[in-house]
Design a protein around this motif. Sequence first.
Motif, PDB file in Angstrom:
ATOM      1  N   LEU A 160       0.841  -1.194   0.000  1.00  0.00           N
ATOM      2  CA  LEU A 160       0.000   0.000   0.000  1.00  0.00           C
ATOM      3  C   LEU A 160       0.883   1.254   0.000  1.00  0.00           C
ATOM      4  O   LEU A 160       1.329   1.699   1.044  1.00  0.00           O
ATOM      5  CB  LEU A 160      -0.901   0.006   1.240  1.00  0.00           C
ATOM      6  N   PHE A 163       1.672   8.553  -0.479  1.00  0.00           N
ATOM      7  CA  PHE A 163       2.434   9.695  -0.973  1.00  0.00           C
ATOM      8  C   PHE A 163       1.846  10.996  -0.451  1.00  0.00           C
ATOM      9  O   PHE A 163       0.860  10.990   0.276  1.00  0.00           O
ATOM     10  CB  PHE A 163       2.529   9.664  -2.502  1.00  0.00           C
ATOM     11  N   GLY A 200      -1.991   3.797  -4.731  1.00  0.00           N
ATOM     12  CA  GLY A 200      -1.953   4.047  -3.295  1.00  0.00           C
ATOM     13  C   GLY A 200      -2.831   5.197  -2.840  1.00  0.00           C
ATOM     14  O   GLY A 200      -3.765   5.593  -3.527  1.00  0.00           O
ATOM     15  N   GLN A 201      -2.526   5.712  -1.649  1.00  0.00           N
ATOM     16  CA  GLN A 201      -3.295   6.812  -1.096  1.00  0.00           C
ATOM     17  C   GLN A 201      -2.346   7.927  -0.696  1.00  0.00           C
ATOM     18  O   GLN A 201      -1.144   7.745  -0.641  1.00  0.00           O
ATOM     19  CB  GLN A 201      -4.094   6.333   0.112  1.00  0.00           C
ATOM     20  N   ALA A 202      -2.915   9.104  -0.397  1.00  0.00           N
ATOM     21  CA  ALA A 202      -2.078  10.257  -0.092  1.00  0.00           C
ATOM     22  C   ALA A 202      -2.477  10.874   1.227  1.00  0.00           C
ATOM     23  O   ALA A 202      -3.597  10.688   1.706  1.00  0.00           O
ATOM     24  CB  ALA A 202      -2.206  11.289  -1.209  1.00  0.00           C
ATOM     25  N   VAL A 212      -0.189   7.690   8.451  1.00  0.00           N
ATOM     26  CA  VAL A 212      -0.850   6.633   7.690  1.00  0.00           C
ATOM     27  C   VAL A 212       0.019   5.372   7.671  1.00  0.00           C
ATOM     28  O   VAL A 212      -0.472   4.264   7.868  1.00  0.00           O
ATOM     29  CB  VAL A 212      -1.167   7.099   6.244  1.00  0.00           C
ATOM     30  N   GLN A 215      -0.082   3.483  10.913  1.00  0.00           N
ATOM     31  CA  GLN A 215      -1.389   2.921  11.239  1.00  0.00           C
ATOM     32  C   GLN A 215      -1.863   1.892  10.217  1.00  0.00           C
ATOM     33  O   GLN A 215      -2.951   1.360  10.344  1.00  0.00           O
ATOM     34  CB  GLN A 215      -2.427   4.046  11.320  1.00  0.00           C
ATOM     35  N   THR A 216      -1.076   1.660   9.154  1.00  0.00           N
ATOM     36  CA  THR A 216      -1.533   0.776   8.091  1.00  0.00           C
ATOM     37  C   THR A 216      -0.520  -0.331   7.854  1.00  0.00           C
ATOM     38  O   THR A 216       0.594  -0.059   7.425  1.00  0.00           O
ATOM     39  CB  THR A 216      -1.728   1.564   6.775  1.00  0.00           C
TER      40      THR A 216
ATOM     41  N   PHE B 123      -9.712   8.021  11.913  1.00  0.00           N
ATOM     42  CA  PHE B 123      -8.395   7.562  11.471  1.00  0.00           C
ATOM     43  C   PHE B 123      -7.875   6.447  12.374  1.00  0.00           C
ATOM     44  O   PHE B 123      -7.382   5.430  11.890  1.00  0.00           O
ATOM     45  CB  PHE B 123      -7.426   8.744  11.468  1.00  0.00           C
ATOM     46  N   ARG B 127     -10.877   3.350  10.856  1.00  0.00           N
ATOM     47  CA  ARG B 127     -10.080   2.879   9.724  1.00  0.00           C
ATOM     48  C   ARG B 127      -9.578   1.447   9.940  1.00  0.00           C
ATOM     49  O   ARG B 127      -9.727   0.604   9.061  1.00  0.00           O
ATOM     50  CB  ARG B 127      -8.924   3.840   9.480  1.00  0.00           C
ATOM     51  N   MET B 131     -10.389  -1.914   7.719  1.00  0.00           N
ATOM     52  CA  MET B 131      -9.364  -2.817   7.190  1.00  0.00           C
ATOM     53  C   MET B 131      -9.588  -4.247   7.671  1.00  0.00           C
ATOM     54  O   MET B 131      -9.474  -5.194   6.908  1.00  0.00           O
ATOM     55  CB  MET B 131      -7.980  -2.333   7.617  1.00  0.00           C
ATOM     56  N   GLN B 138      -6.649  -0.446   2.125  1.00  0.00           N
ATOM     57  CA  GLN B 138      -5.925   0.683   2.713  1.00  0.00           C
ATOM     58  C   GLN B 138      -6.732   1.399   3.799  1.00  0.00           C
ATOM     59  O   GLN B 138      -6.225   2.272   4.462  1.00  0.00           O
ATOM     60  CB  GLN B 138      -5.479   1.664   1.634  1.00  0.00           C
ATOM     61  N   GLY B 222      -8.352   9.480   1.614  1.00  0.00           N
ATOM     62  CA  GLY B 222      -7.244   8.899   0.854  1.00  0.00           C
ATOM     63  C   GLY B 222      -6.564   9.874  -0.091  1.00  0.00           C
ATOM     64  O   GLY B 222      -5.462   9.628  -0.552  1.00  0.00           O
ATOM     65  N   ASN B 223      -7.221  11.002  -0.396  1.00  0.00           N
ATOM     66  CA  ASN B 223      -6.611  12.118  -1.123  1.00  0.00           C
ATOM     67  C   ASN B 223      -5.975  11.766  -2.462  1.00  0.00           C
ATOM     68  O   ASN B 223      -4.912  12.273  -2.801  1.00  0.00           O
ATOM     69  CB  ASN B 223      -5.542  12.800  -0.248  1.00  0.00           C
ATOM     70  N   THR B 224      -6.583  10.897  -3.226  1.00  0.00           N
ATOM     71  CA  THR B 224      -6.046  10.645  -4.563  1.00  0.00           C
ATOM     72  C   THR B 224      -6.928  11.360  -5.583  1.00  0.00           C
ATOM     73  O   THR B 224      -8.119  11.542  -5.351  1.00  0.00           O
ATOM     74  CB  THR B 224      -6.015   9.140  -4.884  1.00  0.00           C
ATOM     75  N   THR B 234     -10.287   5.102  -2.970  1.00  0.00           N
ATOM     76  CA  THR B 234      -9.886   6.404  -2.445  1.00  0.00           C
ATOM     77  C   THR B 234     -10.280   7.488  -3.433  1.00  0.00           C
ATOM     78  O   THR B 234     -10.557   7.215  -4.594  1.00  0.00           O
ATOM     79  CB  THR B 234      -8.364   6.455  -2.253  1.00  0.00           C
TER      80      THR B 234
END
Lengths: 353, 285
Positions: A160, A163, A200-202, A212, A215-216, B123, B127, B131, B138, B222-224, B234
């Motif tokens: 995962l 960025f 992935g995620q940001a 992140v 926690q992941t 969070f 989260r 998961m 993610q 997830g900010n994508t 995301t």
Amino acid sequence: MKKIFSSIMTLTLAMAMAACGGSATNGGRKAQELSGAGATFPLPFYNVVFEHFAQLKGDVVAYGGIGSGGGVRNLRDKIVDFAGSDAFLTDKEMADMAPVVHIPTCMGAVVVAYNLEGVKELKLTGQVVADIFAGEIKMWNDARLVALNPGVTLPAEAILPVFRSDGSGTTFVFTDYLTKVSSMWAGKYGAGKSVNFPAGQAAKGNPGVAGVISQTKNAIGYVGSEYAFAQKIPCARIENARGEFVLPSSATISAAASGDIPADTRTSITNAEAVGAYPISTFTWLIIYKEQNYAGRSKEQAAATLDLLQYVLSDEVQGMASEVHYAPLPEKVKGLGRTHLKTVTYNGVAILQ
Amino acid sequence: MSDKLHRILLFVAALIVPVVCGGIVYALVTDAYEAFEHFGFLNFLTSSEWSYTEGNERYGALPFITGTLMTTLLALVFCIPFSLAVALFAGEYFKGTKIAAVLSAVTDLLAGIPSIIYGLWGFYTLRPVVMALNLSPQGSGILTASLVLTIMIVPYAASLSAEFIKLVPNDLKEGAYSLGATKGEVVRKIVFPVAGSGVFSAYILAVGRALGETMTVTMLIGNTNNMPDSITSTGNSMASIIANQFGEADGLRLSSLIAIGLILFLITALINMIGKIMIKRARII
């Protein structure tokens, strides 16, 4: 009577002021107020340095962490004494403004942090990192990762990637490195403060990305070394140009600048050839005008600016760098910085003799 | 004399709000103009590209409009059973009792919790649950953001609907009871038809709240910048892309972000207007 009294008052005040000015060891010049703006990456380092400088010389320095781009813009508009930048000015930017000098102040790096249960040490090459962030290596037990890490049990789980969601010098340094080591990355994504990461995620800022990752499970991401070191985040060994797998540390980051550095220090030191160099390292610079008489600045203000930069290059300050989780400049680079300072003038006359 | 003075003072005070609002719209439109001119208004709305490549920057708002609408819509759907239950409990079944007062107070309390707290809770607590349930690898994404948004908008929907349910005239309900209707039938056949548009407006206002929520969504979505392809993927909402990228943006990107702000402003204004109209209709009944 009144006249005598007031003149005594004036005299006392003048003496008091003279005493104040003279108390700091700045060669008798009046204490100045300096202002700068720019990069946020070295901000914690600058805060410490500028505070020490104020105690030592009496000059107050205000620095606004508004980002490298904003700092350079402010310098171009001539509203600050110096700009801080993580990226050196391009030839085009240089042509746009009066001559400037780049003074490197300290070094940092981008570390690759990960969250894998039971994995204490992880070795990666630049190509593998590029393929992970491009989404081409999808699983932790990919053959290439296993081959790089004999004896390490890598889980059969999806990778995962994490960025930065905001524009950042950290992203620039990281992608600049990937662009140099992977032609696939250079062709598809390139280098920049914001890059279109495909997988992935940001998250926002170093704390966001680090949060992140921590926690992941099975996450991997890139974080500024100053933050990673302060938070003691586990990070991967990265293969450098000489084939050594190097863990980021103050020493290995400094080593990245121990090779050939051009005289004006305007160079990217990612993927450096030097022995023991951590490959995703970077300088950060303070940028000033070569001719210090602009926008009505006094000679004393110019002198104070140079005092500050000399102080930043001093062994005392460079020694502090690793305490606040940055890396000191190697001797040679400090020497280059000092040489540049000697070329700075006021009305065409060199300020430092 | 003093009456006149009061009138002038009130008039000036009342004028400030529309002037400020007009100023906001003016500033948004002028700063967003560059983006609309460069990409074209419709193309900006319908393009799903968000590409930073220098010299060939391409910005489109569609992924973020989609992200905002998906999170908001999901939050609305999830919130209906909870807020309706609270509203019926406090407004009809246990109307006027102590336990109803406590329940309303606790629900209203949820509205007072700062969004950063919801974000952190989502969070660190929600989260990992997402998961662990294997809903998404993610954890972050549209679904997670929507779940936390749900909790945030329940109080808005619940307390306003309870007020409208309380307003249903007693003689109507008593008439139904005298005809032998059960409590359930009264709720279905009398309370909902009478209080319906009021309850609907309560949900509209809750939606208005969810549309602009920034902090919580930024921490969880997830900010994508891709187009979200499922509820677990995301993405970014309009508010979160602004929060993420405003700091370092300049030129065309800055203008595009402001344009997204303008679109968000218009959508929110539209939804609130619909809500206001529905409330008016509820009052007439």
